[in-house]
Motif scaffolding. Structure first.
Motif, PDB file in Angstrom:
ATOM      1  N   PHE A  39       0.837  -1.200   0.000  1.00 36.19           N
ATOM      2  CA  PHE A  39       0.000   0.000   0.000  1.00 36.19           C
ATOM      3  C   PHE A  39       0.877   1.256   0.000  1.00 36.19           C
ATOM      4  CE2 PHE A  39      -2.514   3.386   1.816  1.00 36.19           C
ATOM      5  CZ  PHE A  39      -3.757   3.221   1.222  1.00 36.19           C
ATOM      6  N   LYS A  40       1.950   1.231   0.761  1.00 38.56           N
ATOM      7  CA  LYS A  40       2.862   2.373   0.804  1.00 38.56           C
ATOM      8  C   LYS A  40       3.479   2.630  -0.567  1.00 38.56           C
ATOM      9  CE  LYS A  40       6.988   2.010   2.600  1.00 38.56           C
ATOM     10  NZ  LYS A  40       8.141   1.893   3.550  1.00 38.56           N
ATOM     11  N   LYS A  41       3.940   1.567  -1.233  1.00 36.92           N
ATOM     12  CA  LYS A  41       4.533   1.722  -2.567  1.00 36.92           C
ATOM     13  C   LYS A  41       3.524   2.290  -3.555  1.00 36.92           C
ATOM     14  CE  LYS A  41       7.797  -2.113  -1.962  1.00 36.92           C
ATOM     15  NZ  LYS A  41       8.139  -3.493  -2.399  1.00 36.92           N
ATOM     16  N   LYS A  42       2.290   1.779  -3.495  1.00 36.35           N
ATOM     17  CA  LYS A  42       1.244   2.270  -4.391  1.00 36.35           C
ATOM     18  C   LYS A  42       0.959   3.744  -4.118  1.00 36.35           C
ATOM     19  CE  LYS A  42      -3.521   1.249  -5.837  1.00 36.35           C
ATOM     20  NZ  LYS A  42      -4.060   2.600  -5.580  1.00 36.35           N
ATOM     21  N   GLY A  43       0.888   4.112  -2.854  1.00 39.21           N
ATOM     22  CA  GLY A  43       0.631   5.499  -2.504  1.00 39.21           C
ATOM     23  C   GLY A  43       1.731   6.434  -2.969  1.00 39.21           C
ATOM     24  N   LEU A  44       2.979   6.021  -2.811  1.00 40.66           N
ATOM     25  CA  LEU A  44       4.106   6.847  -3.248  1.00 40.66           C
ATOM     26  C   LEU A  44       4.125   6.987  -4.756  1.00 40.66           C
ATOM     27  CD1 LEU A  44       6.899   5.542  -0.834  1.00 40.66           C
ATOM     28  CD2 LEU A  44       5.752   7.753  -0.753  1.00 40.66           C
ATOM     29  N   ASN A  45       3.792   5.910  -5.461  1.00 39.34           N
ATOM     30  CA  ASN A  45       3.721   5.984  -6.925  1.00 39.34           C
ATOM     31  C   ASN A  45       2.617   6.935  -7.372  1.00 39.34           C
ATOM     32  OD1 ASN A  45       5.834   4.206  -7.402  1.00 39.34           O
ATOM     33  ND2 ASN A  45       4.507   2.405  -7.452  1.00 39.34           N
ATOM     34  N   GLU A  46       1.493   6.891  -6.680  1.00 36.11           N
ATOM     35  CA  GLU A  46       0.379   7.774  -7.020  1.00 36.11           C
ATOM     36  C   GLU A  46       0.756   9.230  -6.811  1.00 36.11           C
ATOM     37  OE1 GLU A  46      -4.076   8.678  -5.286  1.00 36.11           O
ATOM     38  OE2 GLU A  46      -3.399   6.592  -5.392  1.00 36.11           O
ATOM     39  N   ILE A  47       1.433   9.519  -5.708  1.00 37.06           N
ATOM     40  CA  ILE A  47       1.878  10.894  -5.441  1.00 37.06           C
ATOM     41  C   ILE A  47       2.844  11.355  -6.528  1.00 37.06           C
ATOM     42  CG2 ILE A  47       3.264  12.324  -3.891  1.00 37.06           C
ATOM     43  CD1 ILE A  47       2.032  10.754  -1.554  1.00 37.06           C
TER      44      ILE A  47
END
Length: 338
Positions: free
Chosen positions: A12-20
């Motif tokens: 989830f953290k990786k996905k969130g950072l990619n989205e940002i």
């Protein structure tokens, strides 16, 4: 269970950072950038806590004590129940007894911002007045003492008859059990464990270049510092413990480092505190009793500065980039419960 949830949080953290990065990478307004990373952290925490315990995640809030003194503003907190609304604002304040954990968030985390976060988190313990504790706090203290000292903790009436070292640990662990967990998370940070270690030590050397500096005793450090994929973990038996080395001059291995699974370490800290407070039982950690391994980082010992004053002296375990191989095996606190 904890393994599964921690792996989910990492993804989830990786996905969130990619989205940002992909959708909002053009934003340069510092406050907005800070809000994005604090929002990501709040989402991670929301997925870290158990339902039905009246827990909530709050942002940009304060902690107060019985005297009404406020801490500095906290980026994210895990709290119990509702706080007091601050007049003409959307912010709240929470009594320290209702705060489980405090998390400071940095988009970019290097040595200057590490000290800034340290001072912010230290304001939590600065307002922690003496107060009546709960029974679970004494159990945390007793279990941690046993793991660090290798023997049963003396009761309050007998501790004054023990050595200064035992009295010090008794007092420190009592305070540690009263204080909210304090965590620092930096998303864009040191790329390697070696870089984090060197940056942190260089900061400490700068701080004391003109002499001893107050506010840096062993338990004043955050309980966990996550810097990208690397972490610094504090050895206070809650939940990780490496025993005192009484045959070594620097007997307390106060800080250790790791280069993987930062979300797992975060869950260990938060879930251990919740399991004691709400008597959740060790089954929440699952059946994996593999011991956690960390690299030795900083050890310490007490030092007499004058007739009236004592301080602390620290020793850095210097390990090269190519040879961060020596590890400590830590006892997971939840495996020692009755």
């Amino acid at each position: 269970m904890i393994e599964t949830v921690s792996e989910f949080l990492e993804e989830f953290k990786k996905k969130g950072l990619n989205e940002i990065a992909l959708e909002d990478g053009d934003i340069t307004h510092r406050v907005t950038i800070g809000n994005m990373f604090e929002g990501l952290t709040a989402e991670l925490l929301n997925r870290s806590i158990f339902k039905g315990l009246n827990l909530k995640i709050v942002s940009n809030s304060f902690i107060y004590n019985d005297s009404g003194t406020l801490s500095k503003e906290m980026d994210c907190m895990i709290v119990i129940g509702n706080g007091q609304k601050i007049s003409f604002s959307n912010q709240f304040k929470y009594h320290i007894k209702n705060v489980i954990a405090v998390i400071q968030v940095k988009k970019t985390l290097y040595k200057d911002s590490i000290d800034d976060a340290h001072q912010n988190l230290k304001s939590v313990i600065d307002i922690a007045e003496p107060r009546d504790g709960e029974m679970y706090m004494r159990k945390i203290q007793a279990d941690a003492y046993k793991l660090l000292m290798g023997k049963i903790m003396p009761n309050t009436e007998n501790i004054s008859k023990k050595s200064w070292r035992e009295q010090m640990l008794f007092s420190f662990l009592l305070m540690q059990s009263f204080w909210p967990i304090r965590i620092l998370i930096g998303y864009e940070s040191y790329k390697t464990e070696f870089g984090l270690r060197e940056g942190f030590v260089n900061l400490q050397e700068e701080l004391v270049k003109d002499g001893p500096k107050s506010g840096y005793n062993p338990i004043s450090f955050p309980d966990l510092m996550i810097c990208g994929e690397n972490s610094i973990i504090k050895n206070v038996g809650m939940p990780f413990a490496y025993p005192f080395q009484n045959d070594n001059e620097f007997y307390w291995e106060i800080l250790q480092t790791s280069n993987n699974r930062p979300m797992y370490l975060l869950l260990e800290l938060i879930w251990t505190r919740l399991s004691y407070k709400f008597e959740l039982g060790s089954q929440i950690f699952g059946d994996d009793f593999e011991l956690d391994s960390f690299h030795p980082f900083i050890s310490c010992k007490e030092r007499k500065i004058s007739e009236e004053k004592w301080g602390w002296e620290y020793n850095y375990h210097s390990l090269t980039k190519k040879r961060i191989v020596k590890t400590f095996r830590f006892i997971r606190l939840d495996t020692c419960r009755d």
